[in-house]
Scaffold this active site. Structure first.
Site, PDB file in Angstrom:
ATOM      1  N   GLU A  95      -1.580  -1.444  -4.796  1.00  0.00           N
ATOM      2  CA  GLU A  95      -2.765  -0.630  -5.044  1.00  0.00           C
ATOM      3  C   GLU A  95      -2.471   0.429  -6.100  1.00  0.00           C
ATOM      4  O   GLU A  95      -1.415   1.068  -6.063  1.00  0.00           O
ATOM      5  CB  GLU A  95      -3.178   0.060  -3.730  1.00  0.00           C
ATOM      6  CG  GLU A  95      -4.674   0.115  -3.531  1.00  0.00           C
ATOM      7  CD  GLU A  95      -5.082   0.765  -2.222  1.00  0.00           C
ATOM      8  OE1 GLU A  95      -5.069   0.079  -1.189  1.00  0.00           O
ATOM      9  OE2 GLU A  95      -5.439   1.950  -2.246  1.00  0.00           O
ATOM     10  N   ASP A 121      -2.274   0.769   7.385  1.00  0.00           N
ATOM     11  CA  ASP A 121      -1.448   0.617   6.173  1.00  0.00           C
ATOM     12  C   ASP A 121      -1.091  -0.843   5.915  1.00  0.00           C
ATOM     13  O   ASP A 121      -1.106  -1.297   4.780  1.00  0.00           O
ATOM     14  CB  ASP A 121      -0.187   1.468   6.292  1.00  0.00           C
ATOM     15  CG  ASP A 121      -0.554   2.923   6.455  1.00  0.00           C
ATOM     16  OD1 ASP A 121      -0.748   3.600   5.445  1.00  0.00           O
ATOM     17  OD2 ASP A 121      -0.716   3.366   7.612  1.00  0.00           O
ATOM     18  N   ASP A 153       0.875  -1.179   0.000  1.00  0.00           N
ATOM     19  CA  ASP A 153       0.000   0.000   0.000  1.00  0.00           C
ATOM     20  C   ASP A 153       0.912   1.228   0.000  1.00  0.00           C
ATOM     21  O   ASP A 153       1.397   1.641   1.058  1.00  0.00           O
ATOM     22  CB  ASP A 153      -0.877  -0.010   1.258  1.00  0.00           C
ATOM     23  CG  ASP A 153      -1.704   1.264   1.364  1.00  0.00           C
ATOM     24  OD1 ASP A 153      -2.301   1.670   0.350  1.00  0.00           O
ATOM     25  OD2 ASP A 153      -1.749   1.857   2.461  1.00  0.00           O
TER      26      ASP A 153
END
Lengths: 173, 173
Positions: free
Chosen positions: A70, A142, A11
């Site tokens: 992502e 996260d 991420d």
């Protein structure tokens, strides 16, 4: 029994980059590790270096076959998109010295795979990641997002396998 | 005579990344090489890999002490800022395995150093780079912008040296 497939989820963020490592054995996902790379302080080039070096170290240590990362939802200012683009690229570049496949998922795809809704909150993601992986506690936001990207990869692989099994079955009939 | 200082200038772009190598000996800049990295085709991650690997190869071949790279003027859409951020970060990350100093200049600073005006056109930059380096022909726009970033480094170093010489002189009086 076949070797488990190891997936590193990332991420990316310009201040904090989450990571999560999972092993997939058939439909079963096993938690290996997760955490966050803090790169909030210092000159911008030094912060990129922290992301680049940390992700390189994580890939060298855990040797994933796949990196799930992502993609960026572009509904933000050009300035923050620019920063996030730098951070995300540093994480991707860190995988180039290794034999890994990089796959990208939109935040919506990831949320859909984890919670069943593209509009899930951070808390829902944390809760579902804990539950899906039978963790003792909730991972940080996260780390949870990174683990969610890895789970999303497993989810999509399962869907593809089932689809091709069905096609195989249809052909045999 | 002291060793010349080698500077690699980079003009990052998500389709074409320019590079230019100069040696500085005192005030004199000598042209060594320049060119463009074409990364307009293919998947986005593969295009980043082309930038990352090509810049790594250029740094390994020419061994600059300094890399001068244009910063991004954020007057653009978030989508294009995101792409440019990725490309620029891939070029910066490619220097992390080497002992180089990365310096960043705004497009305005570079234009000011080359043409004397922050509002110079691409053609003016090409023309001035050719003239300042006594080149046989005009470099391509991307190579010219990269060489201009390297010239800007030399310009700022010269200004700093003169300033500290003057301060030294003032102190001696």
């Amino acid at each position: 029994m076949s070797e488990p497939l190891r997936v590193l989820g990332i991420d990316p963020g310009s201040r904090l980059t989450g990571f999560g490592v999972l092993d997939f054995n058939g439909d079963k996902a096993t938690y290996i590790a997760s955490g966050g790379i803090n790169c909030a302080n210092g000159e911008f080039a030094d912060r990129l270096k922290i992301i680049f070096r940390s992700v390189s170290e994580i890939v060298a240590e855990y040797r994933p076959s796949v990196v799930a990362i992502e993609s960026v939802f572009v509904n933000r200012s050009a300035g923050s998109a620019l920063k996030l683009g730098h951070a995300r690229s540093a994480a991707i570049c860190a995988t180039f010295s290794f034999d890994v496949t990089v796959v990208e998922y939109s935040p919506r795809e990831i949320k859909q795979a984890i919670v069943g809704s593209g509009a899930a909150t951070k808390e829902q993601i944390q809760h579902m990641v804990k539950s899906l992986l039978s963790l003792g506690g909730e991972p940080s936001p996260d780390a949870a997002d990174a683990l969610a990207a890895a789970i999303c990869y497993g989810h999509q692989r399962r869907m593809k396998n089932r689809l091709s099994d069905r096609q195989l079955l249809a052909r045999r009939r």
